[in-house]
Design a protein around this motif. Structure first.
Motif, mmCIF file in Angstrom:
data_model
loop_
_atom_site.group_PDB
_atom_site.id
_atom_site.type_symbol
_atom_site.label_atom_id
_atom_site.label_comp_id
_atom_site.label_asym_id
_atom_site.label_seq_id
_atom_site.Cartn_x
_atom_site.Cartn_y
_atom_site.Cartn_z
ATOM 1 N N THR A 70 0.855 -1.184 0.000
ATOM 2 C CA THR A 70 0.000 0.000 0.000
ATOM 3 C C THR A 70 0.892 1.234 0.000
ATOM 4 O O THR A 70 1.807 1.342 0.831
ATOM 5 N N HIS A 72 1.196 5.301 0.483
ATOM 6 C CA HIS A 72 0.533 6.406 1.165
ATOM 7 C C HIS A 72 1.257 7.707 0.836
ATOM 8 O O HIS A 72 2.475 7.713 0.614
ATOM 9 N N LEU A 121 4.018 8.587 8.698
ATOM 10 C CA LEU A 121 2.658 8.054 8.595
ATOM 11 C C LEU A 121 1.915 8.167 9.923
ATOM 12 O O LEU A 121 0.723 8.519 9.967
ATOM 13 N N LEU A 126 -1.887 7.692 10.803
ATOM 14 C CA LEU A 126 -1.935 6.262 10.484
ATOM 15 C C LEU A 126 -0.819 5.555 11.271
ATOM 16 O O LEU A 126 0.317 5.466 10.798
#
Length: 217
Positions: A70, A72, A121, A126
């Motif tokens: 993933t 970001h 992050l 997150l």
């Protein structure tokens, strides 16, 4: 057998091939063509020894590296008072929810890149852990080692990332005492282009690969 930079170059090439699922035999051929390996049987023995070490590292790390990916985007601005505002824009890649790094090196400085990515992050809301797979020297041989940096609270991550941004900004306003070798590597690497690349050049770590940009206002 290979030592120092030559050994690191061979192990790095092998690790990249395994990460990309490329034939390892092609790596040996390229290294022979570039004369990175010694000739004949000496080179074969050196390559096989390096291959054994790297396959051991890959065996420990593969499960983490091959998890779902993933990407970001982080966009944070820090108000540093008299130093102005610093905007941190970066892309961070996670594997299975963690920032994962693999290296054939042994230094603790290799933890900086995944740590800062996870810190960014977390600061953006997150919570993310950083995970490093590497070698360590133990009883005359390389063994695999795994370092995990747990996620902080968002407030703590913002505070730590703010300290890094301040250190970067201060570098534009005053001289910072650093060892001569580190300073020369820093200048040769292009100077203080970002929080991540500044820190990694100073500590001789691997430069981030996702185009970090820090824009001073």
């Amino acid at each position: 057998l290979l030592r120092g930079l030559e050994g690191w170059a061979v192990k790095s090439a092998l690790l990249e091939a395994l990460k990309r699922d490329l034939p390892v035999d092609d790596v040996e051929r390229r290294l022979r063509e570039s004369e990175t390996l010694p000739p004949q049987l000496i080179g074969k023995a050196a390559f096989d020894a390096a291959r054994g070490d790297v396959e051991m590292l890959w065996g420990a790390a593969r499960g983490h590296w091959q998890r779902d990916v993933t990407d970001h985007t982080v966009d944070l601005t820090f108000d540093l008072g008299p130093l102005g505002a610093v905007r941190l824009v970066d892309g961070v890649r996670c594997r299975g929810g963690q920032v994962v790094a693999l290296t054939p090196s042994k230094g603790d400085d290799k933890l900086i890149e995944p740590w800062i990515g996870a810190l960014a992050l977390t600061a953006a809301g997150l919570p993310t852990e950083a995970l490093l797979h590497r070698f360590v020297w133990s009883y005359g041989a390389d063994i695999t080692d795994q370092r995990l940096v747990p996620a902080l609270t968002q407030e703590a991550a913002l505070t730590q990332l703010g300290h890094l941004a301040r250190a970067w900004a201060v570098g534009y306003h005053r001289l910072l005492p650093v060892p001569v070798d580190a300073a020369l590597r820093f200048v040769a690497g292009g100077g203080p282009r970002s929080v991540i690349t500044s820190l990694t050049h100073i500590t001789d770590a691997v430069q981030g690969s996702f185009g970090t940009v820090v824009e001073p206002d």
